[in-house]
Design a protein around this motif. Sequence first.
Motif, PDB file in Angstrom:
ATOM      1  N   VAL A   1     -34.286 -44.188  -8.917  1.00 55.71           N
ATOM      2  CA  VAL A   1     -34.801 -45.525  -9.238  1.00 55.71           C
ATOM      3  C   VAL A   1     -34.925 -45.697 -10.752  1.00 55.71           C
ATOM      4  O   VAL A   1     -34.488 -46.712 -11.316  1.00 55.71           O
ATOM      5  CB  VAL A   1     -36.171 -45.745  -8.555  1.00 55.71           C
ATOM      6  CG1 VAL A   1     -36.899 -46.927  -9.183  1.00 55.71           C
ATOM      7  CG2 VAL A   1     -35.984 -45.992  -7.072  1.00 55.71           C
ATOM      8  N   LEU A   2     -35.504 -44.712 -11.425  1.00 47.16           N
ATOM      9  CA  LEU A   2     -35.702 -44.829 -12.866  1.00 47.16           C
ATOM     10  C   LEU A   2     -34.376 -44.790 -13.617  1.00 47.16           C
ATOM     11  O   LEU A   2     -34.221 -45.461 -14.645  1.00 47.16           O
ATOM     12  CB  LEU A   2     -36.621 -43.719 -13.358  1.00 47.16           C
ATOM     13  CG  LEU A   2     -38.079 -43.822 -12.913  1.00 47.16           C
ATOM     14  CD1 LEU A   2     -38.894 -42.672 -13.492  1.00 47.16           C
ATOM     15  CD2 LEU A   2     -38.689 -45.152 -13.347  1.00 47.16           C
TER      16      LEU A   2
ATOM     17  N   ILE B   1     -54.379 -41.130  -7.858  1.00 48.18           N
ATOM     18  CA  ILE B   1     -53.762 -40.882  -9.164  1.00 48.18           C
ATOM     19  C   ILE B   1     -53.086 -42.154  -9.668  1.00 48.18           C
ATOM     20  O   ILE B   1     -53.208 -42.525 -10.839  1.00 48.18           O
ATOM     21  CB  ILE B   1     -52.753 -39.732  -9.064  1.00 48.18           C
ATOM     22  CG1 ILE B   1     -53.485 -38.420  -8.738  1.00 48.18           C
ATOM     23  CG2 ILE B   1     -51.959 -39.589 -10.354  1.00 48.18           C
ATOM     24  CD1 ILE B   1     -52.560 -37.261  -8.458  1.00 48.18           C
ATOM     25  N   SER B   2     -52.380 -42.834  -8.776  1.00 45.46           N
ATOM     26  CA  SER B   2     -51.703 -44.077  -9.158  1.00 45.46           C
ATOM     27  C   SER B   2     -52.694 -45.143  -9.589  1.00 45.46           C
ATOM     28  O   SER B   2     -52.525 -45.800 -10.622  1.00 45.46           O
ATOM     29  CB  SER B   2     -50.855 -44.591  -7.995  1.00 45.46           C
ATOM     30  OG  SER B   2     -50.352 -45.877  -8.257  1.00 45.46           O
TER      31      SER B   2
ATOM     32  N   THR C   1     -43.859 -45.634  -8.749  1.00 43.04           N
ATOM     33  CA  THR C   1     -42.790 -45.524  -7.757  1.00 43.04           C
ATOM     34  C   THR C   1     -42.996 -44.299  -6.869  1.00 43.04           C
ATOM     35  O   THR C   1     -42.831 -44.358  -5.646  1.00 43.04           O
ATOM     36  CB  THR C   1     -41.429 -45.446  -8.450  1.00 43.04           C
ATOM     37  OG1 THR C   1     -41.280 -46.539  -9.351  1.00 43.04           O
ATOM     38  CG2 THR C   1     -40.305 -45.473  -7.434  1.00 43.04           C
ATOM     39  N   PHE C   2     -43.356 -43.178  -7.481  1.00 41.23           N
ATOM     40  CA  PHE C   2     -43.559 -41.941  -6.730  1.00 41.23           C
ATOM     41  C   PHE C   2     -44.631 -42.111  -5.655  1.00 41.23           C
ATOM     42  O   PHE C   2     -44.450 -41.695  -4.509  1.00 41.23           O
ATOM     43  CB  PHE C   2     -43.953 -40.825  -7.705  1.00 41.23           C
ATOM     44  CG  PHE C   2     -44.074 -39.468  -7.069  1.00 41.23           C
ATOM     45  CD1 PHE C   2     -42.962 -38.666  -6.900  1.00 41.23           C
ATOM     46  CD2 PHE C   2     -45.301 -38.999  -6.645  1.00 41.23           C
ATOM     47  CE1 PHE C   2     -43.077 -37.413  -6.304  1.00 41.23           C
ATOM     48  CE2 PHE C   2     -45.427 -37.757  -6.050  1.00 41.23           C
ATOM     49  CZ  PHE C   2     -44.306 -36.958  -5.881  1.00 41.23           C
TER      50      PHE C   2
ATOM     51  N   MET D   1     -37.042 -50.215  -5.931  1.00 39.66           N
ATOM     52  CA  MET D   1     -36.396 -50.422  -7.214  1.00 39.66           C
ATOM     53  C   MET D   1     -37.216 -51.358  -8.105  1.00 39.66           C
ATOM     54  O   MET D   1     -37.273 -51.196  -9.329  1.00 39.66           O
ATOM     55  CB  MET D   1     -34.985 -50.992  -6.999  1.00 39.66           C
ATOM     56  CG  MET D   1     -34.241 -51.340  -8.281  1.00 39.66           C
ATOM     57  SD  MET D   1     -34.018 -49.946  -9.390  1.00 39.66           S
ATOM     58  CE  MET D   1     -32.930 -48.949  -8.401  1.00 39.66           C
ATOM     59  N   ALA D   2     -37.875 -52.337  -7.507  1.00 40.49           N
ATOM     60  CA  ALA D   2     -38.645 -53.304  -8.292  1.00 40.49           C
ATOM     61  C   ALA D   2     -39.757 -52.638  -9.078  1.00 40.49           C
ATOM     62  O   ALA D   2     -40.072 -53.057 -10.204  1.00 40.49           O
ATOM     63  CB  ALA D   2     -39.228 -54.379  -7.365  1.00 40.49           C
TER      64      ALA D   2
END
Length: 547
Positions: free
Chosen positions: A349-350, A536-537, A485-486, A433-434
């Motif tokens: 993705v990145l 964490i996010s 994303t992760f 992806m966004a």
Amino acid sequence: MKKSLLPRSARRQINGWTMASVIGAAVVLLPILYVLTGLFRPANENWDKVKQFLLTDYILGSAKLVIFTGFFATFIGVVLAWLVVGYSFPLRRFYKWALVLPLAMPPYIAAYTYSSMTGYTGVIQATLRNRFDLVLPPGTIDVMSDRGAIFVLTLCLFPYIFMLTRVFLERQSASFIENARLLGHKPLSVFFRVVLPLARPAIMAGVMLVLFEVLSDFGVANYFGVQTVSTAIFQTWFGMYDVQSAMKLAAWLMVAVLGLFMLERLLRRSRRYASPTSRSNPLKPQPLKGIAAWGATLFCTLVFLLAFFFPIAQLVVWAIETGGTVWRSDFLDLTVNTLKGAGLGTAIVLLIAILSSRAARMFDSPFMQALTRLLSAGYAVPGAIVAIGVLAVFIALDEWLAPFYGMLGKEEGALVLSLSLAMLITGYVIRFMATGYGALEAGYEKMPKAYSEASRTLGRSSLATFFRVELPLLRGSLLSGFVLTFVEVVKELPLTMLLRPFNYDTLSTRAYQYATDERVFDAALPSLFLVLIGLISVLFILKAERS
């Protein structure tokens, strides 16, 4: 010399960066467009039965969850945002960030946690019987219904609206609200006549996120026995073994998602929300006193306890009781599978996000802007739809590569790509992806173009400029995109269940399997791991916001 058919401006934009963006957009759009073709495919016997006897119930079930969850999540999120921004009361600073923490709780984990807590043998009814000699009538607080699904989804999803509305009100010019107060408007009048119209873009953005999450939900609805279009896709696929009918259901769900997009744009048409002044003074919260102050604190506390503290505390108790039996050799395999799939998906993705965001920066044209926007289309598409489209494309690829498989000694009709981890990773890339692209796009927007132009003027190539100038400046955005994303990939349930290879379990699928097998206590440990990763996010988002 042969003249090119393309104009010079178009030829200048065709390079490696542009081609990478085109490939990325094709990867995202091809499965989605393939699903939409299901609307025009001939119906089989199973589809006729589904349409005649079940489709109405599926649609009504989805509509009920969308309408009621959207309403309650909007009410709670907007009221809480206005309280912590517009007023000062005890524990305000704590709840300003603590009310975002429920985002770390996947809804399907909250679903089975609350179902056990509120059951006859759960901690709530057991405490009432043993401590207070109070026996509740059967079904008094049972959440195994559509009402329970609405309750759980509301508690887990309202932070989207709370966070976006709070940030918008904090950064918007306070002159409107302060002028309304000076003109003698009461608090309710200020809220309904100024705050709501002012914050409408942020509220609608949060509402759309909530509605997309509800439409794509499988874990909560299936566990509580609520018939929705998402659960119908799974039942048709795994119950009837009919991918064609499942694709038709997915296509109609996709039409509903597109309809929500069009409705939101229609409602926002010809509206303007920009402030007439460039000044943006922070709003000074008014102090609340007495009953009003403690009422605001009580409301925030109640929501925080129900949405985060109680489920987490119950999971910790269960994990302590069953940790010895669940923590065995295959738990490490679950963790490795989870981290491996999420890591590979996030890396791809990145990579695509970097290539595409740089192409959009180098060639600021309507074509590139439209192309990069298409990369974000997958996030608005439910995971079940993405899974159906990816599976169909990979099966078609296996059929196309069948002669090559024969040369390698494979049996006729062998499924190679369709049974591999690559199919699951592709689904992750399309779905999220966004998230990665948004982080990289924001990073490039904060970076002055003069830096890159100066490097090119000094004789460095485009590639050298990227590695020596742009990439170091994008380090924070890369980290942000990676974390967000992760975590989204780690928590994803329906996509993983549909596309995973045989005997490939993750923390999310194992936790859900434990819960559906009535082994709720055993599901606590993998669930806690997922919640910790989600925390964490959330903490990263809060830290970035403060910065």
